[in-house]
Design an enzyme around this catalytic site. Structure first.
Site, mmCIF file in Angstrom:
data_model
loop_
_atom_site.group_PDB
_atom_site.id
_atom_site.type_symbol
_atom_site.label_atom_id
_atom_site.label_comp_id
_atom_site.label_asym_id
_atom_site.label_seq_id
_atom_site.Cartn_x
_atom_site.Cartn_y
_atom_site.Cartn_z
ATOM 1 N N GLU A 256 1.093 5.643 0.200
ATOM 2 C CA GLU A 256 0.476 6.941 0.421
ATOM 3 C C GLU A 256 1.195 7.926 -0.494
ATOM 4 O OE1 GLU A 256 -2.206 7.138 2.072
ATOM 5 O OE2 GLU A 256 -2.054 5.123 2.924
ATOM 6 N N ASP B 192 0.859 -1.168 0.000
ATOM 7 C CA ASP B 192 0.000 0.000 0.000
ATOM 8 C C ASP B 192 0.906 1.232 0.000
ATOM 9 O OD1 ASP B 192 -2.945 1.029 0.510
ATOM 10 O OD2 ASP B 192 -1.620 2.246 1.770
ATOM 11 N N HIS C 148 -5.423 4.834 6.422
ATOM 12 C CA HIS C 148 -4.671 5.615 5.434
ATOM 13 C C HIS C 148 -3.210 5.799 5.812
ATOM 14 C CE1 HIS C 148 -8.127 6.489 2.934
ATOM 15 N NE2 HIS C 148 -8.804 6.904 3.994
ATOM 16 N N ASP D 96 -2.732 -0.190 6.333
ATOM 17 C CA ASP D 96 -3.622 -0.599 5.237
ATOM 18 C C ASP D 96 -3.140 -1.891 4.589
ATOM 19 O OD1 ASP D 96 -4.942 1.693 5.842
ATOM 20 O OD2 ASP D 96 -4.729 2.651 3.890
#
Length: 584
Positions: free
Chosen positions: A26, A24, A165, A170
């Site tokens: 960001e 994951d 998040h 995540d």
């Protein structure tokens, strides 16, 4: 015996043995074209167990937008001392090496990863990718979760980490979602990575349950036959790789409804390994014609083809027949239907004054009166002795030429008549004549094209294989009598001699037009060499094939006012191609 290591695709890699890296990211925005990665989170798992984790913040070269900081909790101060993407990206690629990437909405994460790899000069390894959103859309119904967001699925599958998040959190939640989805597809018979990658709810349970039918297929070119429980053929097909092709019937790549129905009835698959792709195509045609499998749509009834025949008698006439015989008559075709064959006959009758009565006439036959065609000047009335055998032979020769040799005179006359009808604004009649003319020229061209090969007692040809060596074919009377291949660097002449000794015996007059055309296409492939020919390889330069080359491009756009260029010596004189000479 040489041992061959089969690939994971052939064997099917069990999901319990797959190493997944659930990742994951960001980022500072929604697109890699204007945004950058700010955090990596990844978890490596295999067999349901966590092996290790990877997590780091990344320092972007532009400030993080305030709304992104509110969403993720990652601020500019937090990433100020973090490593840049040039440091982190090689570390992540090393962490994920040899694994299958998993992400929730994988398209987003993979696009950023590929952009980062390109920016840092790293080669993208071409990871296999599993998208948990795509799987969830097919496995999780609306009554179980309100949507397919990660947070909703994490609650459904009782994930031990709540997504918030932040990349690692995540990724951990996605691991639990992945395991929950794998458990569900496992109950549906999906147990390998290949099955998981191709999984779709559109694939029926019958397809999945019967995938084992393809397990015994060899990785070789040939023909495959799906059979029902009584051993009756349901479908016949060809493949360059029998295993790969038959396995596709049990995946999402097969979406035809009739094929899904066929797989539901199938109980076995019979492979027939062939030396060459040409041999496989010919065997397919023959098997379809022999068994007429109900799920094959083409080539099932070659016996229904019809031909136009100019009879061999003192006063020849045109007729529509079901078979070509070695009776000295002249044939054109085959036609797909009796209607088109009759249209071609009518086109010839338009310009050649052949008799149209069906009575067999001898040289001395006379009747009381002639039919109306005599009064119209469209028949010389040999039936009442108004035309001798010799005079009628000149008329018949025009038809013979149109069917077997030069079509220039007949086509020119038909085009002139078409122009006259158009000038007189008799457009409906012009359209009918146009259709009849095209039916005639197409059938005559096809007959002229296959006649040299069908009449040759034997033809041997060779073509180089991509990996070295030669493909050798032996053709007798238009049918493939045998095929073989030679190893790279080996002398092909002994193989050719053996092939000729063992090739099938073919009787004249047993030509199957579709098979002969398949062989012709192979012979006309660049690089094919003619080794030996017992016969004559000729085709009239101004035959029906030349006329068709001129008329066919216009056929779909003609209107009644179109004028065809009848000038001799232009495209009608274009020579046809021939097989290259020489020996391998």
């Amino acid at each position: 015996m040489q041992m061959v290591q089969e690939t994971f695709e052939d064997l099917g890699l069990a999901l319990a043995d797959v190493t997944f890296v659930v990742v994951d990211l960001e980022t500072t925005g929604g697109s890699p074209s204007g945004s950058q990665i700010t955090e990596f989170g990844a978890v490596k798992v295999r067999g349901g167990e966590v092996l290790c984790e990877f997590q780091t913040l990344v320092r972007p070269t532009t400030p993080i937008p305030p709304f992104i900081s509110v969403l993720t909790g990652i601020t500019n101060t937090m990433v100020a001392d973090a490593p840049g993407i040039r440091t982190v990206m090689p570390q992540f690629l090393e962490f994920a090496r040899g694994s299958v990437l998993v992400a929730h909405n994988a398209g987003f994460d993979v696009s950023f990863l590929k952009a980062a790899a390109a920016e840092t000069g790293q080669a993208w390894p071409g990871f296999a990718v599993i998208d948990t959103v795509r799987l969830a859309r097919q496995l999780v119904h609306k009554d179980e979760a309100p949507n397919h967001k990660l947070s909703s699925l994490a609650r459904l599958f009782c994930a031990t980490t709540t997504p918030d998040h932040r990349a690692l959190h995540d990724a951990r939640a996605t691991v639990d979602v992945l395991h929950g989805l794998i458990a569900r597809v496992g109950n549906l018979g999906v147990h390998t990575l290949e099955e998981l990658q191709s999984y779709t709810s559109r694939v029926s349970m019958a397809q999945r349950r019967k995938r084992f039918l393809a397990d015994a297929m060899p990785s070789a070119p040939g023909v495959y036959i799906f059979k029902d429980g009584r051993g009756e053929p349901l479908y016949v097909g060809t493949a360059t790789d029998l295993r790969r092709r038959t396995r596709s019937y049990f995946t999402a790549s097969e979406s035809r409804r009739r094929m899904t129905e066929m797989v539901g009835l199938a109980e076995s698959i019979t492979p027939i390994v062939c030396a060459t792709a040409l041999e496989a195509s010919v065997r397919e045609l023959r098997l379809i014609a022999e068994h007429k499998p109900r799920y094959n749509r083409r080539s099932r009834h070659p016996e229904r083809s019809v031909w136009v025949k100019l009879t061999a008698e003192p006063f020849p006439r045109l007729s529509v027949v079901r078979a070509v015989r070695g009776d000295g008559a002249h044939y054109a075709g085959p036609f797909a239907s009796r209607r088109t064959a009759e249209a071609a006959v009518t086109a010839l009758h338009e310009v050649v004054p052949l008799r149209q009565c069906t009575t067999r006439l001898s040289a001395r036959t006379t009747r009381g009166s002639a039919c109306v065609l005599f009064d119209l000047g469209r028949c010389g009335a040999p039936c009442i002795g108004e035309q001798s055998v010799e005079d009628y032979a000149l008329v018949a020769e025009q038809a013979v030429s149109a069917l077997s040799g030069s079509s220039r005179q007949v086509m020119s006359t038909l085009r002139t008549r078409l122009d006259v009808l158009a000038e007189q604004e008799r457009f409906e009649e012009a359209g009918t004549l146009r259709d009849r003319m095209m039916a005639l020229v197409r059938a005559a061209a096809r007959a002229q094209r296959i006649r040299p090969l069908a009449s040759a007692s034997e033809l041997v040809a060779a073509r180089r294989r991509d990996g070295g060596g030669w493909e050798i074919v032996c053709v007798r009377h238009g049918r493939l009598a045998g095929a073989s291949v030679t190893p790279a660097g080996a002398d092909p002449l002994p193989v050719i001699a053996a092939l000729r000794q063992t090739a099938e015996v073919v009787e004249p007059g047993t030509t199957l037009p579709e098979e002969t055309e398949l062989v012709l296409r192979w012979l006309e492939t660049p690089g094919t060499r003619l080794v030996d020919l017992d016969g004559t390889w000729t085709c009239p330069v101004d035959g029906a094939g030349a006329s068709r080359a001129v008329l066919e491009p216009q056929a779909s756009t003609w209107s009644g006012t179109d004028h065809l260029d009848p000038s001799p010596g232009r495209a009608l004189d274009r020579p046809v191609g021939a097989v290259g000479g020489g020996t391998p």
